[in-house]
Every structure is written in structure tokens, then in C-alpha cells.
Design an enzyme around this catalytic site. Structure first.
Site, PDB file in Angstrom:
ATOM      1  N   ARG A 101       0.829  -1.216   0.000  1.00 16.17           N
ATOM      2  CA  ARG A 101       0.000   0.000   0.000  1.00 16.17           C
ATOM      3  C   ARG A 101       0.857   1.257   0.000  1.00 16.17           C
ATOM      4  O   ARG A 101       0.435   2.315  -0.414  1.00 16.17           O
ATOM      5  CB  ARG A 101      -0.901   0.023   1.242  1.00 16.17           C
ATOM      6  CG  ARG A 101      -1.929  -1.088   1.267  1.00 16.17           C
ATOM      7  CD  ARG A 101      -2.738  -1.006   2.539  1.00 16.17           C
ATOM      8  NE  ARG A 101      -3.609  -2.162   2.703  1.00 16.17           N
ATOM      9  CZ  ARG A 101      -4.642  -2.195   3.531  1.00 16.17           C
ATOM     10  NH1 ARG A 101      -4.927  -1.134   4.264  1.00 16.17           N
ATOM     11  NH2 ARG A 101      -5.374  -3.278   3.634  1.00 16.17           N
ATOM     12  N   GLU A 172     -10.879  -1.170  -5.523  1.00 17.07           N
ATOM     13  CA  GLU A 172     -11.367  -0.216  -4.532  1.00 17.07           C
ATOM     14  C   GLU A 172     -10.441   0.988  -4.379  1.00 17.07           C
ATOM     15  O   GLU A 172      -9.234   0.874  -4.588  1.00 17.07           O
ATOM     16  CB  GLU A 172     -11.517  -0.897  -3.157  1.00 17.07           C
ATOM     17  CG  GLU A 172     -12.327  -0.027  -2.192  1.00 17.07           C
ATOM     18  CD  GLU A 172     -12.349  -0.511  -0.754  1.00 17.07           C
ATOM     19  OE1 GLU A 172     -13.344  -0.243  -0.060  1.00 17.07           O
ATOM     20  OE2 GLU A 172     -11.379  -1.141  -0.301  1.00 17.07           O
TER      21      GLU A 172
HETATM   22  C1  8ZB Z   1     -10.215  -0.404   6.601  1.00 17.07           C
HETATM   23  C2  8ZB Z   1     -10.570  -1.841   6.675  1.00 17.07           C
HETATM   24  C3  8ZB Z   1     -10.247  -2.463   7.987  1.00 17.07           C
HETATM   25  C4  8ZB Z   1     -10.800  -3.851   8.108  1.00 17.07           C
HETATM   26  C5  8ZB Z   1      -9.766  -5.884   7.919  1.00 17.07           C
HETATM   27  C6  8ZB Z   1      -9.570  -5.412   9.330  1.00 17.07           C
HETATM   28  C7  8ZB Z   1     -10.696  -4.421   9.471  1.00 17.07           C
HETATM   29  C8  8ZB Z   1      -7.423  -5.862   7.012  1.00 17.07           C
HETATM   30  C9  8ZB Z   1      -7.208  -7.920   6.406  1.00 17.07           C
HETATM   31  C10 8ZB Z   1      -8.482  -7.772   6.942  1.00 17.07           C
HETATM   32  C11 8ZB Z   1      -8.939  -9.976   6.581  1.00 17.07           C
HETATM   33  C12 8ZB Z   1      -6.838  -9.200   5.935  1.00 17.07           C
HETATM   34  N1  8ZB Z   1      -8.574  -6.478   7.314  1.00 17.07           N
HETATM   35  N2  8ZB Z   1      -6.572  -6.733   6.459  1.00 17.07           N
HETATM   36  N3  8ZB Z   1      -9.337  -8.779   7.033  1.00 17.07           N
HETATM   37  N4  8ZB Z   1      -7.723 -10.203   6.044  1.00 17.07           N
HETATM   38  N5  8ZB Z   1      -5.618  -9.420   5.400  1.00 17.07           N
HETATM   39  O1  8ZB Z   1     -10.090  -4.714   7.231  1.00 17.07           O
HETATM   40  O2  8ZB Z   1      -9.646  -6.471  10.256  1.00 17.07           O
HETATM   41  O3  8ZB Z   1     -11.878  -5.115   9.741  1.00 17.07           O
END
Ligand code: 8ZB
Length: 484
Positions: A101, A172
């Protein structure tokens, strides 16, 4: 010096900067647009985000999508396959790791090696740039659903080049929503420009009849964001994307917690988004809506977390939306396991199905919420155009400088952060402070009146203490923060 303007890039202008992008990491050399177009044309409709979204909108279906991404490709493919088969996900994600990122591909490479050695993922997502086009295409070949890139990247030019060439059909982010909540020092002009590149790239695919869906990240900081803020920003990003030739756009909204406000928010998001696109000549652009289950702090216990998830699911079903991004019972703990992700999906599916026949009644309360959001959004966006002297990109930069656009709790230096949200007595999100947003007296008075009702009830002054209580409330089992 960047000369940012909201005008469709000439092909030559796009190509001028393209070599630099494709040379910024070795895998950039794998990108071959002709081959990419050929691969996309070979995909069945069931694997194309745009086709599935369009059909779902016609049939009034609510799609579910998890978040997921791990460091190793084979494990990532296995994870997505499970979310598809056991979790019944309609859209699959590929969440990108934090090094990628930030364009730190050498460190992502190290993360892959260390993950191999450790036998588990040491990155918080899939480093797609490092894997390159041919490897990423294995993901698309392995699953039956459309796959979307989910990240948080201010400069996503190379990531887009590689993943789109690999056959991802959904991407996205936006120049505002993937900068202000995610970075501290990236100038807004820069991220808006870099996202014009991404949108123009999608436009080139569209000219070949390959429609890539672009989704704007609605939740922003995920912390008590008033609907009009995320709506205004999502609509601006949608208009900027459409200007570059994007033909399928999804706008998002993060659950606030009050059923009526959330319903009003989702209904107005679809309506206003459509309205603005039509008004500026983009009648041929598909517009869909996305609902994010609660993006703030979660309770630690899995059973309580599932309660929060179920409420988000119920809200989505009663309000109506095209897609829900699903949380997991591991939210308070870290990256979820496949099992936790499946639990979130099945819990949500149960509620969506059970409530499929019901719709929230259009009470005067709901109508007032809708009216207020619409007025707020119109007042903000018209000022953005005014400051830009008709140019939306210029207006966006000037509006953030002036505080006409503002996002609270964001790390970026490009936003003033002088607005302050707080819940009213019913848990709806209001403005404790409207900062420099040029709202009319009617709107300011409405917010003040709502906050005063809560203050009277709780016998305390509205203030930052109240805001802090609200931020922690859901993780402690409530919606409205109570004084201790
Ligand atoms: C802004 C988005 C945050 C959300 C989830 C976080 C939170 C981030 C991963 C993921 C599953 C990943 N999140 N990275 N969920 N696998 N590699 O995005 O927990 O809910």
C-alpha cells in the site's frame, strides 16, 4: 508541478507517465494490455464484477463480501476458495498488505520470504505487485466469483496495472478516501492525480468493452463519520472517476448504528449518487451502493461481536443495498481466520434472508433524516464546485484547504480536522462542531437541537468527553456512550 484538472486524460498524457509506473518494480514489465484485454474477454459473466452487480441490482439482491488476504499465494487461493464454498461469499476480495500500500515492494518481498520460513503469513495481506501478473492470474483461474482488490493505497498505479492485467474486475479506492484516512504526508493533489491515472486505465479497458468496477471507500476513518461527509466525498470521487471513462462505480457507507439514520443514509446515497452522475452527463454509468458493517471498535468476545455483525446485517436488509462488506468475530483481535470470516458471512446471510420480505416503514423520522442528509450533501458539493470555479478536482483541493470538506480523526495533514461528531440521544451521528463546512442555519440548528436533547437527558454538557464515550461505546456493549 502537477496541473490537476478534472478533464479526461489524453491517451498521450496517460502514456507519458506510464513507463515510470511500469518500471518502478520488475513485475511491471509483465503488463501487456493486449493480453489483458484478451484474458478479460475470455472470462464468463459470473466472474465479472460489473455483470454481477448489474444483475443483482435488477433482481434487488444483497451480495456479501468478506475481506481476506495473506502473504503466500497458494494459501491465499485456498482461503478464497473456502470463503466462496463454505462462506457463500458472492464477491471475493484480495486485501493487499501494508508495505505494498505504501509502494515498499522490497520490504513486501522480505515479508514473503519470512512468511515462507515461518510457515504462516507475516503480512496483513497479499503483496500482489511482487507476485506479478501471471501469478495473480492463478487467483482468478481458481475461483468462480468476481475478485476485487481492496487496499488503502494513495498511489495505486502499479497495483492497478498488475491486478487488472491479471484479471481482477473490481478495484477499490479513490484519491480522497485512500489518502486522507490512510496517509499523513501525501499531498491531495498528488493522490487525486494518481487516481486519475487508475481511473483512466479503467477507462481504457472500458473502451475495449471490459468494464471494471471501481468502488469508493465510504467509511473513511470509521470513527463516527456523519453520512453527509462520506456521501459528499464518495460522490466527488465517483464524478472524478466517471470523467476518466469509468463505467461502473460503487459508493460506500459505513454503519453508524442508528437504524433510521443508516437507512436514510443508504437510500440517499443511491439516489444522490445517481442524480449527480446523471446531472453531469454520466447516465450510462452503473451506480451501486455498498454497506460496511460497523467499522469502529468491536467488543473482544466473539459472541458480542456477532451481535454487532447481526445488527449491521439487519440494517442492510431493512434499508436495502447492493453489497455488504462483512466483519468477523475476530475484529477486535486482528486478521481473522477463515473460520471467523465464514462465521461473519453466515451470520449476515441468515439475517439478510430472514428479513428479505421486510422494509423499514417511511416514518416522518426517516423522512426527516433523508431530507437533512440530502440538503447537507447539496450544500457541501455546491460549495466545492464554487471554490473550484467549476472544476471538481481543483475544488476538492481548495475545499480541504478551506475546511469545506473535512474528515475527523484522520492522520492526514491535508484535512483540518476541525469538525467534531457526537451521537444524539437515539444514537444518530450529529455535528457537535461543523468546523468550516458552510452549512445553512437550518442544518446547524437541527444538529444542535438533537445534541441538546441528549445533553439534557444525561445532565451533562455536550463536549469531547461525550465523543470519547461514544468512540468506546460499542466495544463496551452500547451504542450511545454513557457518562461514568
Ligand atoms: C479499513 C478496513 C479495515 C478492516 C480488515 C480489518 C478491518 C485488514 C485484512 C483484513 C482480513 C486481511 N482487514 N486486512 N481482514 N484479512 N488481510 O479490514 O480487520 O476489519
Amino acid at each position: 508541478m502537477l496541473r490537476l484538472e478534472n478533464r479526461r486524460w489524453e491517451k498521450s498524457y496517460f502514456e507519458e507517465g506510464r513507463d515510470y509506473v511500469l518500471n518502478s518494480w520488475s513485475t511491471g514489465q509483465e503488463v501487456d494490455l493486449e493480453d489483458a484485454f484478451h484474458f478479460h474477454k475470455s472470462l464468463p459473466e459470473s466472474k465479472r464484477a460489473y455483470c454481477k452487480l448489474r444483475a443483482g441490482q435488477e433482481e434487488k439482491r444483497i451480495y456479501l463480501q468478506p475481506r481476506a488476504g495473506v502473504a503466500l499465494l497458494s494459501e491465499h487461493i485456498e482461503l478464497l476458495s473456502e470463503l466462496e464454498s463454505k462462506g457463500e461469499a458472492d464477491f471475493l476480495p484480495t486485501t493487499i498488505d501494508s508495505y505494498t500500500r505504501q509502494n515498499r515492494y522490497a520490504e513486501a518481498a522480505r515479508g514473503i520470504e519470512e512468511s515462507k520460513a515461518a510457515g504462516r503469513s507475516l503480512l496483513n495481506g497479499l503483496p500482489a505487485v511482487n507476485y506479478g501478473v501471471a501469478n495473480c492470474r492463478k487467483i482468478i483461474d481458481a475461483v468462480g466469483s468476481p475478485v476485487q482488490v481492496r487496499h488503502g493505497t494513495p498511489d495505486a498505479r502499479l497495483l492497478a496495472e498488475i491486478t487488472l492485467a491479471a484479471g481482477f474486475t473490481d478495484f477499490e479506492g479513490g484519491g480522497i478516501s485512500y489518502n486522507i484516512p490512510y496517509a499523513k504526508d501525501v499531498p491531495l493533489e498528488r493522490s487525486l492525480f494518481d487516481w486519475q491515472y487508475v481511473d483512466r486505465l479503467c477507462g481504457l479497458y472500458a473502451e475495449e468493452g471490459i468494464i471494471i468496477n471501481r468502488e469508493m471507500f465510504g467509511p473513511l476513518t470509521g470513527t463516527l463519520v456523519p453520512p453527509c461527509i462520506s456521501h459528499a466525498i464518495g460522490i466527488i470521487e465517483a464524478l472524478l472517476a466517471a470523467a476518466q471513462g469509468v463505467k461502473s462505480i460503487a459508493v460506500g457507507y459505513g454503519q453508524g448504528g442508528n437504524l433510521y439514520q443508516d437507512t436514510a443514509a443508504l437510500r440517499t446515497l443511491g439516489r444522490l449518487g445517481r442524480d449527480y452522475l446523471d446531472r453531469y452527463g454520466f447516465q450510462d454509468v452503473l451506480l451501486t451502493t455498498v454497506f460496511h458493517q460497523w467499522m469502529g471498535g468491536f467488543p473482544q468476545e466473539e459472541s458480542r461481536a456477532l451481535g454487532v455483525i447481526a445488527w449491521g446485517a439487519a440494517t442492510a436488509a431493512l434499508a436495502g443495498v447492493n453489497k455488504v462488506i462483512v466483519k468477523t468475530p475476530h475484529e477486535a483481535l486482528g486478521i481473522p481466520t477463515a473460520e471467523a470470516n465464514i462465521a461473519g458471512l453466515l451470520c449476515t446471510r441468515q439475517l439478510i434472508r430472514m428479513l428479505g420480505e421486510q422494509e423499514l416503514a417511511k416514518t416522518p423520522y426517516l423522512k426527516e433524516e433523508e431530507y437533512m442528509i440530502e440538503r447537507e450533501v447539496e450544500e457541501i458539493i455546491s460549495k466545492v464546485f464554487e471554490l473550484g470555479e467549476g472544476d471538481l478536482a481543483v475544488g476538492t483541493v481548495r475545499s480541504f484547504e478551506a475546511g469545506v470538506l473535512d474528515i475527523s480523526f484522520a492522520p492526514s495533514r491535508c484535512t483540518r480536522g476541525s469538525i467534531m461528531p457526537v451521537r444524539d440521544k437515539d444514537g444518530a451521528i450529529r455535528f457537535l462542531n461543523t468546523g468550516n463546512i458552510p452549512f445553512s442555519k437550518e442544518i446547524k440548528d437541527f444538529h444542535q437541537k438533537k445534541i441538546k436533547e441528549r445533553a439534557d437527558l444525561e445532565k451533562r454538557e455536550p463536549g469531547f468527553r461525550m465523543v470519547i464515550d461514544d468512540i468506546y461505546a460499542i466495544s463496551k456493549g452500547r451504542l450511545v456512550g454513557k457518562p461514568r
